[in-house]
Motif scaffolding. Sequence first.
Motif, short mmCIF file in Angstrom:
data_model
loop_
_atom_site.label_atom_id
_atom_site.label_comp_id
_atom_site.label_asym_id
_atom_site.label_seq_id
_atom_site.Cartn_x
_atom_site.Cartn_y
_atom_site.Cartn_z
N THR A 270 38.52 50.55 35.76
CA THR A 270 38.75 50.21 34.51
C THR A 270 38.88 51.84 33.99
OG1 THR A 270 36.25 50.27 34.25
CG2 THR A 270 37.00 48.59 34.35
N SER A 271 39.38 51.83 33.12
CA SER A 271 39.72 52.97 31.32
C SER A 271 38.29 52.43 30.75
CB SER A 271 40.75 53.23 31.28
OG SER A 271 41.10 53.98 30.53
N GLY A 272 37.92 53.92 30.12
CA GLY A 272 37.37 54.46 29.16
C GLY A 272 37.85 53.97 27.72
N ALA A 273 38.91 54.45 28.03
CA ALA A 273 40.08 54.48 27.06
C ALA A 273 40.70 53.12 26.66
CB ALA A 273 40.81 55.59 27.05
N LEU A 274 40.54 52.14 26.58
CA LEU A 274 41.22 50.58 27.08
C LEU A 274 40.08 49.89 26.47
CD1 LEU A 274 43.37 49.82 30.18
CD2 LEU A 274 44.01 50.83 27.48
N ASP A 275 40.65 48.87 25.78
CA ASP A 275 39.32 47.66 25.01
C ASP A 275 39.04 46.81 25.91
OD1 ASP A 275 40.42 47.99 22.34
OD2 ASP A 275 41.71 46.69 22.56
N ALA A 276 37.16 46.93 25.82
CA ALA A 276 36.44 46.49 27.15
C ALA A 276 37.85 44.92 27.41
CB ALA A 276 35.96 45.95 26.27
N ALA A 277 37.87 44.09 26.93
CA ALA A 277 38.65 42.99 27.58
C ALA A 277 39.28 43.17 28.38
CB ALA A 277 38.91 41.21 25.80
N GLN A 278 40.33 43.92 28.09
CA GLN A 278 41.88 44.44 28.76
C GLN A 278 41.75 45.48 29.78
OE1 GLN A 278 43.02 41.32 28.50
NE2 GLN A 278 43.69 42.35 26.41
N ASN A 279 40.54 46.02 29.70
CA ASN A 279 40.05 47.43 30.50
C ASN A 279 40.73 47.86 32.28
OD1 ASN A 279 37.81 46.33 31.91
ND2 ASN A 279 36.36 47.83 30.58
N ALA A 280 40.46 46.98 32.78
CA ALA A 280 41.26 46.50 34.33
C ALA A 280 42.50 47.53 34.33
CB ALA A 280 41.26 45.62 34.91
N LEU A 281 42.75 48.40 35.19
CA LEU A 281 43.95 49.21 36.02
C LEU A 281 44.44 48.79 36.54
CD1 LEU A 281 43.15 52.80 34.65
CD2 LEU A 281 44.87 51.08 33.06
N GLY A 282 43.75 48.44 37.69
CA GLY A 282 43.67 47.86 38.96
C GLY A 282 42.98 47.66 39.44
N GLY A 283 43.13 46.91 41.13
CA GLY A 283 41.96 46.97 41.61
C GLY A 283 42.06 46.00 42.94
N GLY A 284 41.27 45.55 44.26
CA GLY A 284 41.90 45.07 44.86
C GLY A 284 40.45 45.21 45.91
N GLY A 285 40.62 45.20 46.62
CA GLY A 285 39.66 44.74 48.02
C GLY A 285 40.38 44.32 49.41
N ARG A 286 39.15 43.57 50.71
CA ARG A 286 39.74 43.78 52.02
C ARG A 286 39.41 42.13 51.61
NH1 ARG A 286 39.79 45.35 55.77
NH2 ARG A 286 39.50 47.73 56.21
N TYR A 287 40.92 41.36 52.30
CA TYR A 287 41.27 39.96 52.75
C TYR A 287 41.23 39.90 53.82
CZ TYR A 287 45.20 43.21 52.26
OH TYR A 287 46.10 44.04 52.47
N ASP A 288 39.98 39.52 55.20
CA ASP A 288 40.34 40.06 56.26
C ASP A 288 40.80 38.73 56.64
OD1 ASP A 288 39.13 42.61 56.31
OD2 ASP A 288 37.27 42.53 57.06
N LEU A 289 40.44 37.71 55.89
CA LEU A 289 40.76 36.08 56.32
C LEU A 289 41.56 35.38 55.92
CD1 LEU A 289 36.48 34.66 55.64
CD2 LEU A 289 37.40 35.37 57.80
N LEU A 290 42.63 36.34 55.38
CA LEU A 290 43.92 35.42 54.83
C LEU A 290 44.61 35.68 55.36
CD1 LEU A 290 45.04 35.09 52.17
CD2 LEU A 290 45.85 37.70 51.60
N ALA A 291 45.21 36.45 56.70
CA ALA A 291 46.35 36.35 57.50
C ALA A 291 46.13 35.09 58.19
CB ALA A 291 46.56 37.34 58.60
N GLU A 292 44.96 34.09 58.48
CA GLU A 292 44.90 33.23 59.19
C GLU A 292 44.83 32.06 58.22
OE1 GLU A 292 40.65 32.87 61.59
OE2 GLU A 292 40.80 35.10 60.26
N GLU A 293 44.34 31.89 56.51
CA GLU A 293 45.20 31.16 55.89
C GLU A 293 46.55 30.97 55.76
OE1 GLU A 293 43.34 30.34 52.51
OE2 GLU A 293 40.99 30.11 53.90
N LEU A 294 47.48 32.17 56.12
CA LEU A 294 49.31 32.02 56.20
C LEU A 294 49.78 31.37 57.12
CD1 LEU A 294 49.55 34.61 53.12
CD2 LEU A 294 49.51 32.38 52.49
N GLY A 295 48.34 30.85 57.77
CA GLY A 295 48.79 31.02 59.21
C GLY A 295 49.15 31.59 59.98
N GLY A 296 48.79 32.74 60.38
CA GLY A 296 49.12 34.27 61.29
C GLY A 296 47.61 33.66 62.45
N ASP A 297 47.83 34.77 63.18
CA ASP A 297 46.52 35.22 64.17
C ASP A 297 45.92 36.17 62.82
OD1 ASP A 297 47.96 34.24 66.08
OD2 ASP A 297 48.68 36.25 67.07
N PRO A 298 44.19 36.00 63.49
CA PRO A 298 43.50 37.28 62.65
C PRO A 298 44.32 38.31 62.57
CG PRO A 298 41.82 35.97 64.05
CD PRO A 298 43.80 35.88 64.48
N ALA A 299 43.78 38.92 61.08
CA ALA A 299 43.92 40.70 61.10
C ALA A 299 43.55 40.71 59.46
CB ALA A 299 46.02 41.14 60.56
#
Length: 430
Positions: A270-299
């Motif tokens: 988050t950015s302290g320079a932005l309005d609180a309602a829209q202060n996320a500049l970016g984000g993300g994380g792990r998605y260890d189960l997504l490959a299987e959700e999309l029909g692939g082998d675990p990845a």
Amino acid sequence: MSEGERFKSPSGTHDVLPPQSARWEEVLRLFASRAGRAGYGLVVQPVFEHLEVFRRIGEATDVVQKEMYEFTDRGDRRMVLRPEGTAPVMRAYVEHRPAVPWKVWYAAPHFRYERPQKGRYRQHHQLGVEAIGTDDPALDVEVLALAVEFLRDVGLRDLTLLLTSLGDATCRPAYLDALRDYLAAHEAELCDDSARRYRDNPLRVLDCKRPQCVAVTEKAPALFEHLCDPCRAHFQLVEHGLDTLGVKYEIAPRLVRGLDYYTRTTFEITSGALDAAQNALGGGGRYDLLAEELGGDPAPGIGFGVGIERLLIACDAEGVLPVPPRRLDVFLVDAVGGEHGGADSALLLLDDLREVGLRADRAYGGRSVKAQWRAADKSGAAYVVMVAPDELSRGTVVVKDLGTGEQKEVGRDEVGAWLRAQIEHLGEGG
Ligand code: AMP
């Protein structure tokens, strides 16, 4: 639609024009450089995908339920303009089976039918990375550091990295039951959306920004406190890596983010320079189960996305990344005109100047020499090079330094190199 609206960019979209677009070039350059140095290669992907690619990533989320630009193509296929960047990259991974770890970056438009306001658009652009094929916490550290360091490259300082772990298939189910029970006991206090979906997806309620839901969830159990031993150990290694690199973070036990695929490490900057309602500049994380959700082998995989528009608003608020000056190096004045091969000489010389790397331009439309000099002054160029009949017959051109007013004759074939030397000298001298 009114006549006036018809030929304007659609609501929630915008044109990025010069000179402002030079900031976009700079941001893209900085991101490509950061990602490239860490071994990430560019992926360029379709703007639309089959509906199924996104349906899987969060049926109970606003992004998927309410905001997608869906359409049926002429072959009766259900398509979606990409609302986010991770599912398409995972779709490509499952489709092409590249060697792992597969580390890629992208810069792409994203489409969400949201209520437009400052920092929230219907087409926005994200820079992101995805790293697929290992759950090594060293990769989490790399991705987190890359996000923070890139934002610092841009010049931003008022940043907060919010960090949590959303557990995995071992610890999350029991936690979700506990959260569901808690929310059931407070059902009457929830907003309509949350009351409707907390049974299917109680985590979404933690992401609801409505005051009544924020109040209810303040005392709700947090997954972060219910992690299984492997998830806790993984998280501790991520913390250790960040501490080692001196990347500061705050633990945010209630952070869940707007999509369903996250497991373990999950973060937002988050950015302290932005309005609180829209202060996320970016984000993300792990998605260890997504490959299987999309029909692939675990990845397992991890990534993040940063919104370019939001980032530029934060830059304005912090007073960093000004529009880079785009000064012309040379303005060419053609004092020969169409006669005596003058137009051709000017054409060739301008091309040569550009070929040696100078920013060079000219006037068009057969304007008088006087008008061309006026255009040169207005252009802000450092030098004028004039092609004139007498000099041309001697194999030279006139060069004028518009800063000092000094004027001299330089050989036609040397002028490019001569100017380059001057410009480089100017650059060094600041
Ligand atoms: P998300 O894909 O929702 O995790 O968003 C990642 C980043 O993209 C956010 O932190 C914002 O910087 C940006 N972003 C998301 N949605 C929008 C939007 N509608 N308008 C502008 N930027 C957005």
